[in-house]
Design a protein around this motif. Sequence first.
Motif, short mmCIF file in Angstrom:
data_model
loop_
_atom_site.label_atom_id
_atom_site.label_comp_id
_atom_site.label_asym_id
_atom_site.label_seq_id
_atom_site.Cartn_x
_atom_site.Cartn_y
_atom_site.Cartn_z
N SER A 1 -3.73 -7.44 6.78
CA SER A 1 -4.66 -8.49 6.34
C SER A 1 -4.75 -9.65 7.32
O SER A 1 -5.79 -10.29 7.45
CB SER A 1 -4.26 -9.01 4.96
OG SER A 1 -2.95 -9.53 4.96
N SER B 1 -5.45 -3.15 3.66
CA SER B 1 -4.09 -3.28 3.14
C SER B 1 -3.52 -4.66 3.43
O SER B 1 -4.01 -5.41 4.28
CB SER B 1 -3.19 -2.21 3.75
OG SER B 1 -3.07 -2.43 5.15
N ALA B 2 -2.43 -4.96 2.73
CA ALA B 2 -1.78 -6.26 2.92
C ALA B 2 -1.19 -6.41 4.32
O ALA B 2 -1.29 -7.46 4.94
CB ALA B 2 -0.68 -6.43 1.88
N GLY C 1 -0.78 -2.96 -1.41
CA GLY C 1 0.26 -3.30 -0.45
C GLY C 1 1.62 -3.24 -1.11
O GLY C 1 1.74 -3.38 -2.33
N TYR D 1 -1.30 -12.11 -0.47
CA TYR D 1 -1.84 -10.85 -1.01
C TYR D 1 -0.90 -10.28 -2.07
O TYR D 1 -1.31 -9.90 -3.18
CB TYR D 1 -1.98 -9.90 0.18
CG TYR D 1 -2.81 -8.67 0.05
CD1 TYR D 1 -2.49 -7.65 -0.83
CD2 TYR D 1 -3.91 -8.48 0.89
CE1 TYR D 1 -3.24 -6.48 -0.88
CE2 TYR D 1 -4.66 -7.32 0.84
CZ TYR D 1 -4.31 -6.32 -0.04
OH TYR D 1 -5.04 -5.16 -0.09
N TYR D 2 0.41 -10.23 -1.72
CA TYR D 2 1.40 -9.72 -2.68
C TYR D 2 1.47 -10.61 -3.92
O TYR D 2 1.67 -10.12 -5.03
CB TYR D 2 2.78 -9.64 -2.03
CG TYR D 2 2.89 -8.67 -0.89
CD1 TYR D 2 2.17 -7.48 -0.88
CD2 TYR D 2 3.73 -8.93 0.19
CE1 TYR D 2 2.29 -6.58 0.17
CE2 TYR D 2 3.86 -8.04 1.25
CZ TYR D 2 3.13 -6.87 1.24
OH TYR D 2 3.24 -5.98 2.28
N GLN E 1 -0.36 -11.90 4.20
CA GLN E 1 0.31 -10.73 3.62
C GLN E 1 1.06 -11.13 2.34
O GLN E 1 0.98 -10.44 1.32
CB GLN E 1 1.27 -10.12 4.63
CG GLN E 1 1.94 -8.83 4.16
CD GLN E 1 2.83 -8.21 5.22
OE1 GLN E 1 3.01 -8.77 6.30
NE2 GLN E 1 3.39 -7.07 4.92
N SER F 1 5.31 -4.83 -1.37
CA SER F 1 6.09 -6.04 -1.12
C SER F 1 7.57 -5.70 -0.97
O SER F 1 8.12 -4.93 -1.76
CB SER F 1 5.90 -7.03 -2.28
OG SER F 1 6.79 -8.12 -2.18
#
Length: 234
Positions: A12, A8-9, A100, A137-138, A134, A102
């Motif tokens: 991460s 998951s974010a 994930g 990632y989003y 993170q 945000s």
Amino acid sequence: MTSHAKLSASSSHRWILCPGSIRLSEGIEQKTSKYAEEGTKAHDLAALILENKKVDLEDEDRSTLMHVMEYVSYVNSIPYDIRLIEHRFDISHIYPGMFGTSDCTIYQEKEKHLHVIDLKFGRGLYVHADNNPQLLYYALGAFEEIKKPIDKISMTIVQPRFNSEEKIRTHTICSVELFDWSIDLVASAKLTEIETAPLKKGSHCIFCPAKNICPEFKKTKLEEAMSEFSPLQD
């Protein structure tokens, strides 16, 4: 649950640096804490306010509300064509099982500018905006979902309770840098599947569910203990 589901974010920052932590954490329950509960409460309150939903402010802790409003004010200061609050992004097209949620994602169409904003309610651990995994990632998730041209990405951490004048910090990159980073992300994800995936100690160990059984973490604690009792040098 496979290890994929754990990429998951929010974790991460740990598994990118320490791929072996995924396999080592399997079957270990992630315990909550009063600090995590405070953070959840703050995020829920922020989302309600930003979405103009009813909030019974009399029941909210005034200190929490004050800090949350710093985040809300920053978010509301950014003009937008698209704004997503507490939105879950799926980037399984990059690697299976990646997802994930945000806190806030904003897209400005004329500027081709993506903003990824994250509320950090902790007061003891400074969270960097520079190349924050993170938020990167989003940003990848937003690219896939918004499906509009993006030239630059601004990643912002709002940490209102941290004892610093720099409570809001932003790092901006171009889209090419983001896609270059995605290559490294996939490489780290693949490493987590290896039985002998490397373990690496660092600040990311703090919230790792496997730290009490991790040989690298134990070695670090032993080294610290030995240094305390080492003979003084002339």
